[in-house]
Design a protein around this motif. Structure first.
Motif, PDB file in Angstrom:
ATOM      1  N   ARG A 101       0.803  -1.344   0.004  1.00 29.99           N
ATOM      2  CA  ARG A 101      -0.051  -0.039  -0.047  1.00 29.99           C
ATOM      3  C   ARG A 101       0.886   1.258  -0.216  1.00 29.99           C
ATOM      4  NH1 ARG A 101      -1.234  -0.715   6.226  1.00 29.99           N
ATOM      5  NH2 ARG A 101       0.370   0.472   7.160  1.00 29.99           N
ATOM      6  N   ASP A 137      -5.713   4.652  -2.930  1.00 31.00           N
ATOM      7  CA  ASP A 137      -4.387   4.234  -2.382  1.00 31.00           C
ATOM      8  C   ASP A 137      -3.492   5.522  -2.331  1.00 31.00           C
ATOM      9  OD1 ASP A 137      -2.316   2.530  -1.354  1.00 31.00           O
ATOM     10  OD2 ASP A 137      -1.513   2.376  -3.277  1.00 31.00           O
ATOM     11  N   CYS A 186      -6.617  -1.395   2.709  1.00 32.04           N
ATOM     12  CA  CYS A 186      -5.313  -1.141   1.755  1.00 32.04           C
ATOM     13  C   CYS A 186      -5.538  -1.805   0.636  1.00 32.04           C
ATOM     14  CB  CYS A 186      -4.119  -2.052   2.462  1.00 32.04           C
ATOM     15  SG  CYS A 186      -3.732  -1.013   3.975  1.00 32.04           S
ATOM     16  N   ARG A 187      -5.136  -1.466  -0.382  1.00 29.05           N
ATOM     17  CA  ARG A 187      -5.295  -1.602  -1.850  1.00 29.05           C
ATOM     18  C   ARG A 187      -4.765  -2.977  -2.084  1.00 29.05           C
ATOM     19  NH1 ARG A 187      -2.594   0.179  -7.682  1.00 29.05           N
ATOM     20  NH2 ARG A 187      -4.234  -0.641  -8.799  1.00 29.05           N
TER      21      ARG A 187
END
Ligand code: URA
Length: 192
Positions: A22, A48, A85-86
């Motif tokens: 991330r 993000d 989180c991505r």
């Protein structure tokens, strides 16, 4: 625990491997007395980068639906995600990533105590309403879970891919406006 303390703890999270890739933790955005909580799947590239939920193309579409029923993230709602989180390449969150992250969402839920939770898309609906939930079949319906109403609608990214479904989603937002008038006390000023 207040919202700001929770946020600071969450921003330092290393509970799953997504912390390695991330740029920013996307804690969520909105007002601390929101009665309506929207939950998406997880941050994409723009989110993000900026550390805020739904700020890319699908976020613009979401904001237009919100505005149509007098909702806005700086006014009367809160927006969060299942994972903060991505996931790389925007893949679905893995079961262990969702499992590690959902306690943050649970704490947000406990602080907000929302009257209504709106799941944006399948991933949130299957985590929060029912494992086998079908958004196609059951979008726009309200489910009472221990005094909180849960509803799912189509994910804005899915609407960008398939604009033919936009009227379905719009209908869900109209139903949401009705339900807010029924059960919320200060989301709309006229109910306050
Ligand atoms: N899609 C999501 O599910 N969440 C975001 O925050 C952005 C895009």
């Amino acid at each position: 625990m207040d919202f700001e303390t929770l946020k600071q703890e969450c921003l330092a999270c290393r509970r799953c491997a997504l912390c390695e890739t991330r740029r920013n933790v996307v804690f969520g955005q909105g007002v601390p007395d929101a009665e309506v909580l929207f939950v998406g799947e997880g941050p994409g590239a723009s989110e993000d980068e900026q550390g805020l939920p739904f700020v890319g193309r699908s976020g613009k579409l979401l904001d237009s639906y919100l505005e149509a029923i007098d909702l806005a993230r700086d006014k009367n709602i809160f927006i969060a995600n299942i994972v903060k989180c991505r996931p790389p390449q925007n893949r679905d969150p893995l079961p262990e990533e969702s499992a590690a992250c959902i306690p943050w969402l649970r704490q947000q839920f406990q602080l907000l105590r929302p009257k209504i939770v709106v799941c944006l898309g399948r991933v949130a609906a299957q985590q929060l309403i029912e494992k086998g939930f079908s958004v196609t079949k059951d979008h726009g319906k309200f489910f009472d879970k221990q005094g909180t109403l849960f509803m799912a609608t189509l994910h804005p990214a899915a609407l960008l891919r398939n604009p033919n479904n936009k009227p379905l989603a719009f209908g869900d937002f109209v139903a949401l406006r009705e339900k807010i008038h029924e059960v919320c006390t200060h989301t709309y000023p006229e109910n306050a």
